[in-house]
Design a protein around this motif. Sequence first.
Motif, PDB file in Angstrom:
ATOM      1  N   MET A 111       0.864  -1.118   0.079  1.00  0.00           N
ATOM      2  CA  MET A 111      -0.188   0.040  -0.090  1.00  0.00           C
ATOM      3  C   MET A 111       0.997   1.305   0.014  1.00  0.00           C
ATOM      4  SD  MET A 111      -3.128   0.955   0.062  1.00  0.00           S
ATOM      5  CE  MET A 111      -4.492   1.884   0.534  1.00  0.00           C
ATOM      6  N   GLU A 112       1.916   1.470   0.966  1.00  0.00           N
ATOM      7  CA  GLU A 112       2.759   2.310   0.829  1.00  0.00           C
ATOM      8  C   GLU A 112       3.470   2.708  -0.403  1.00  0.00           C
ATOM      9  OE1 GLU A 112       4.246   5.855   2.341  1.00  0.00           O
ATOM     10  OE2 GLU A 112       2.911   4.651   3.379  1.00  0.00           O
ATOM     11  N   MET A 113       4.008   1.486  -0.949  1.00  0.00           N
ATOM     12  CA  MET A 113       4.649   1.791  -2.501  1.00  0.00           C
ATOM     13  C   MET A 113       3.571   2.358  -3.568  1.00  0.00           C
ATOM     14  SD  MET A 113       7.606   0.115  -2.628  1.00  0.00           S
ATOM     15  CE  MET A 113       7.925  -0.635  -4.251  1.00  0.00           C
ATOM     16  N   VAL A 114       2.421   2.046  -3.266  1.00  0.00           N
ATOM     17  CA  VAL A 114       1.446   2.627  -4.212  1.00  0.00           C
ATOM     18  C   VAL A 114       1.400   4.136  -3.988  1.00  0.00           C
ATOM     19  CG1 VAL A 114      -1.060   2.675  -4.763  1.00  0.00           C
ATOM     20  CG2 VAL A 114      -0.126   0.528  -4.437  1.00  0.00           C
ATOM     21  N   LYS A 115       1.111   4.573  -2.801  1.00  0.00           N
ATOM     22  CA  LYS A 115       1.172   5.942  -2.165  1.00  0.00           C
ATOM     23  C   LYS A 115       2.402   6.782  -2.924  1.00  0.00           C
ATOM     24  CE  LYS A 115      -1.610   5.682   1.808  1.00  0.00           C
ATOM     25  NZ  LYS A 115      -1.807   5.773   3.388  1.00  0.00           N
ATOM     26  N   GLN A 116       3.592   5.957  -2.732  1.00  0.00           N
ATOM     27  CA  GLN A 116       4.858   6.625  -3.201  1.00  0.00           C
ATOM     28  C   GLN A 116       4.921   6.822  -4.553  1.00  0.00           C
ATOM     29  OE1 GLN A 116       8.117   4.443  -1.567  1.00  0.00           O
ATOM     30  NE2 GLN A 116       8.189   5.527   0.265  1.00  0.00           N
ATOM     31  N   ASP A 117       4.462   5.779  -5.247  1.00  0.00           N
ATOM     32  CA  ASP A 117       4.367   5.927  -6.874  1.00  0.00           C
ATOM     33  C   ASP A 117       3.315   6.888  -7.173  1.00  0.00           C
ATOM     34  OD1 ASP A 117       5.169   4.737  -9.148  1.00  0.00           O
ATOM     35  OD2 ASP A 117       2.936   4.105  -9.534  1.00  0.00           O
ATOM     36  N   ASN A 118       2.192   7.155  -6.629  1.00  0.00           N
ATOM     37  CA  ASN A 118       1.508   8.379  -6.990  1.00  0.00           C
ATOM     38  C   ASN A 118       1.813   9.342  -6.731  1.00  0.00           C
ATOM     39  OD1 ASN A 118      -0.686   6.275  -7.589  1.00  0.00           O
ATOM     40  ND2 ASN A 118      -1.870   6.608  -5.739  1.00  0.00           N
ATOM     41  N   ARG A 119       2.680   9.648  -5.642  1.00  0.00           N
ATOM     42  CA  ARG A 119       3.176  10.896  -5.296  1.00  0.00           C
ATOM     43  C   ARG A 119       4.124  11.478  -6.378  1.00  0.00           C
ATOM     44  NH1 ARG A 119       4.109   9.181   0.478  1.00  0.00           N
ATOM     45  NH2 ARG A 119       2.339   9.531   1.473  1.00  0.00           N
ATOM     46  N   ARG A 120       5.113  10.295  -6.795  1.00  0.00           N
ATOM     47  CA  ARG A 120       6.100  10.590  -7.879  1.00  0.00           C
ATOM     48  C   ARG A 120       5.155  10.923  -9.153  1.00  0.00           C
ATOM     49  NH1 ARG A 120       8.565   5.314  -6.216  1.00  0.00           N
ATOM     50  NH2 ARG A 120      10.342   6.244  -4.525  1.00  0.00           N
ATOM     51  N   GLN A 121       4.320  10.270  -9.417  1.00  0.00           N
ATOM     52  CA  GLN A 121       3.428  10.413 -10.752  1.00  0.00           C
ATOM     53  C   GLN A 121       3.085  12.010 -10.451  1.00  0.00           C
ATOM     54  OE1 GLN A 121       0.867   7.849 -11.688  1.00  0.00           O
ATOM     55  NE2 GLN A 121       2.181   6.366 -12.025  1.00  0.00           N
ATOM     56  N   LEU A 122       2.580  12.448  -9.462  1.00  0.00           N
ATOM     57  CA  LEU A 122       1.906  13.832  -9.253  1.00  0.00           C
ATOM     58  C   LEU A 122       2.988  14.766  -9.279  1.00  0.00           C
ATOM     59  CD1 LEU A 122      -0.506  15.420  -8.529  1.00  0.00           C
ATOM     60  CD2 LEU A 122      -0.138  14.918  -6.229  1.00  0.00           C
ATOM     61  N   CYS A 123       4.016  14.548  -8.604  1.00  0.00           N
ATOM     62  CA  CYS A 123       5.216  15.404  -8.723  1.00  0.00           C
ATOM     63  C   CYS A 123       5.801  15.693 -10.141  1.00  0.00           C
ATOM     64  CB  CYS A 123       6.401  14.872  -7.760  1.00  0.00           C
ATOM     65  SG  CYS A 123       5.971  15.228  -6.210  1.00  0.00           S
ATOM     66  N   ALA A 124       5.896  14.707 -10.776  1.00  0.00           N
ATOM     67  CA  ALA A 124       6.207  14.610 -12.140  1.00  0.00           C
ATOM     68  C   ALA A 124       5.257  15.349 -13.050  1.00  0.00           C
ATOM     69  CB  ALA A 124       6.525  13.230 -12.599  1.00  0.00           C
ATOM     70  N   ARG A 125       4.015  15.404 -12.778  1.00  0.00           N
ATOM     71  CA  ARG A 125       3.154  16.049 -13.602  1.00  0.00           C
ATOM     72  C   ARG A 125       3.054  17.504 -13.170  1.00  0.00           C
ATOM     73  NH1 ARG A 125      -1.781  12.418 -12.031  1.00  0.00           N
ATOM     74  NH2 ARG A 125      -1.119  10.519 -13.220  1.00  0.00           N
ATOM     75  N   ILE A 126       3.367  17.848 -12.008  1.00  0.00           N
ATOM     76  CA  ILE A 126       3.359  19.276 -11.688  1.00  0.00           C
ATOM     77  C   ILE A 126       4.707  19.976 -12.119  1.00  0.00           C
ATOM     78  CG2 ILE A 126       3.913  20.821  -9.490  1.00  0.00           C
ATOM     79  CD1 ILE A 126       1.754  18.788  -7.960  1.00  0.00           C
ATOM     80  N   LEU A 127       5.881  19.333 -12.198  1.00  0.00           N
ATOM     81  CA  LEU A 127       7.189  19.538 -12.665  1.00  0.00           C
ATOM     82  C   LEU A 127       6.901  19.988 -13.973  1.00  0.00           C
ATOM     83  CD1 LEU A 127      10.006  20.267 -12.267  1.00  0.00           C
ATOM     84  CD2 LEU A 127      10.518  17.834 -12.702  1.00  0.00           C
ATOM     85  N   MET A 128       6.168  19.003 -14.857  1.00  0.00           N
ATOM     86  CA  MET A 128       6.005  19.198 -16.322  1.00  0.00           C
ATOM     87  C   MET A 128       5.230  20.270 -16.624  1.00  0.00           C
ATOM     88  SD  MET A 128       4.235  16.544 -18.989  1.00  0.00           S
ATOM     89  CE  MET A 128       2.539  16.523 -18.485  1.00  0.00           C
ATOM     90  N   LEU A 129       4.127  20.406 -15.813  1.00  0.00           N
ATOM     91  CA  LEU A 129       3.269  21.893 -15.969  1.00  0.00           C
ATOM     92  C   LEU A 129       4.051  22.764 -15.774  1.00  0.00           C
ATOM     93  CD1 LEU A 129      -0.114  20.432 -14.550  1.00  0.00           C
ATOM     94  CD2 LEU A 129       0.530  20.927 -16.961  1.00  0.00           C
ATOM     95  N   PHE A 130       4.617  22.889 -14.678  1.00  0.00           N
ATOM     96  CA  PHE A 130       5.602  24.219 -14.457  1.00  0.00           C
ATOM     97  C   PHE A 130       6.570  24.564 -15.590  1.00  0.00           C
ATOM     98  CE2 PHE A 130       9.589  25.810 -12.688  1.00  0.00           C
ATOM     99  CZ  PHE A 130       9.159  27.022 -11.817  1.00  0.00           C
TER     100      PHE A 130
END
Length: 50
Positions: free
Chosen positions: A1-20
């Motif tokens: 479960m924690e691995m999924v949360k970390q992966d979701n956070r990474r994806q979200l951070c990557a999207r935010i960085l891409m948008l920035f």
Amino acid sequence: MEMVKQDNRRQLCARILMLFEQDQKETEDACRFAEQNAAAQRYSVEVLQV
């Protein structure tokens, strides 16, 4: 479960960085266009004053 949360956070951070980065590029392009436009207007004023 924690691995999924970390992966979701990474994806979200990557999207935010891409948008920035996309927003930053658009801002730089707009600044470059404004500078070119201002230079063209200054040139037009010089030509009209001659």
